[in-house]
Design an enzyme around this catalytic site. Sequence first.
Site, PDB file in Angstrom:
ATOM      1  N   HIS A 100       0.848  -1.197   0.000  1.00  0.00           N
ATOM      2  CA  HIS A 100       0.000   0.000   0.000  1.00  0.00           C
ATOM      3  C   HIS A 100       0.881   1.243   0.000  1.00  0.00           C
ATOM      4  O   HIS A 100       1.914   1.288   0.674  1.00  0.00           O
ATOM      5  CB  HIS A 100      -0.929   0.000   1.219  1.00  0.00           C
ATOM      6  CG  HIS A 100      -2.029   1.001   1.088  1.00  0.00           C
ATOM      7  ND1 HIS A 100      -1.831   2.349   1.263  1.00  0.00           N
ATOM      8  CD2 HIS A 100      -3.345   0.849   0.756  1.00  0.00           C
ATOM      9  CE1 HIS A 100      -2.978   2.980   1.045  1.00  0.00           C
ATOM     10  NE2 HIS A 100      -3.912   2.096   0.749  1.00  0.00           N
ATOM     11  N   GLU A 149      -4.033   1.588  -7.294  1.00  0.00           N
ATOM     12  CA  GLU A 149      -4.460   2.680  -6.413  1.00  0.00           C
ATOM     13  C   GLU A 149      -3.596   3.923  -6.669  1.00  0.00           C
ATOM     14  O   GLU A 149      -2.532   4.081  -6.053  1.00  0.00           O
ATOM     15  CB  GLU A 149      -4.298   2.267  -4.951  1.00  0.00           C
ATOM     16  CG  GLU A 149      -5.190   1.125  -4.526  1.00  0.00           C
ATOM     17  CD  GLU A 149      -5.528   1.204  -3.043  1.00  0.00           C
ATOM     18  OE1 GLU A 149      -6.708   1.114  -2.705  1.00  0.00           O
ATOM     19  OE2 GLU A 149      -4.601   1.400  -2.228  1.00  0.00           O
ATOM     20  N   GLY A 155      -8.107   8.690  -0.519  1.00  0.00           N
ATOM     21  CA  GLY A 155      -8.613   9.529   0.566  1.00  0.00           C
ATOM     22  C   GLY A 155      -8.888  10.972   0.175  1.00  0.00           C
ATOM     23  O   GLY A 155      -9.070  11.826   1.048  1.00  0.00           O
TER      24      GLY A 155
HETATM   25  P1  PGA Z   1      -9.901   5.551   0.102  1.00  0.00           P
HETATM   26  O1  PGA Z   1      -8.661   4.564   0.382  1.00  0.00           O
HETATM   27  O2  PGA Z   1     -11.052   4.692  -0.344  1.00  0.00           O
HETATM   28  O3  PGA Z   1     -10.149   6.235   1.412  1.00  0.00           O
HETATM   29  O4  PGA Z   1      -9.479   6.489  -0.969  1.00  0.00           O
HETATM   30  C1  PGA Z   1      -8.400   3.476  -0.451  1.00  0.00           C
HETATM   31  C2  PGA Z   1      -7.137   2.790  -0.015  1.00  0.00           C
HETATM   32  O5  PGA Z   1      -6.202   3.471   0.396  1.00  0.00           O
HETATM   33  O6  PGA Z   1      -7.046   1.557  -0.058  1.00  0.00           O
END
Ligand code: PGA
Length: 223
Positions: A100, A149, A155
């Site tokens: 991540h 991602e 976020g």
């Molecule tokens: P988010 O996070 O849905 O809050 O954007 C996704 C993630 O970091 O896996």
Amino acid sequence: MKKLFIIANWKSNKTESEAKNWLREFITSNPPAGGQISDKEIIICPPFTLLSNLKSYIKENNLPIKLGAQDISPFEEGSFTGEINGKQIKEFADYVIIGHSERRKNLFENEDVLVKKVTMVNKYDLIPIFCVQNDKTFIPENVDIIAYEPIFAIGTGNPDTPENAEVIAKKIKEKKDNSCVLYGGSVNSENINFFTKMPNINGVLVGKSSLIPGEFLNIINNA
Ligand code: PGA
């Protein structure tokens, strides 16, 4: 019909009582029973501290939810203060998130350590969910579930476009035969379907919106 992975990444959120409340609310909102969602694999990745309790609640309430860990030690059991190893995780979870961008950035995780973590995940018969930030990110061997991602989308409330996510998913699949590619970054119950209806997107990794049980249930239902 393709199988969809709907994965909640709770990150560093929720105490034991908050997790219990989440589950209680989730159950009272009528989640689909196991048989009704055989085409969706629902996975919650809570902090380590909640894995044991969540495993019990899920079993007691017969919920169609699997568990994942958010990290794994690159080492075996032994003198590694603070680490949680694969043998320990295997008692509670089936999946592990690796790579991540928050861990790459805040914990300085590099390719070497990520490869070691994937090795441990596979050794203990867990399934890695490997996060990449774009289609150029290195992907270790023996990884079949890859979550695209983009950092700008995490976020921020500013998701990638489903069309671009589809292009990236297709490129990743060209590099990694037979992989499943998920999209993550500001997914919510209103935009989920635009992503999951794309032919090369096999599901989503959801952060913020998974913290609210009703919203997570809507995500599951709308996917
Ligand atoms: P988010 O996070 O849905 O809050 O954007 C996704 C993630 O970091 O896996």
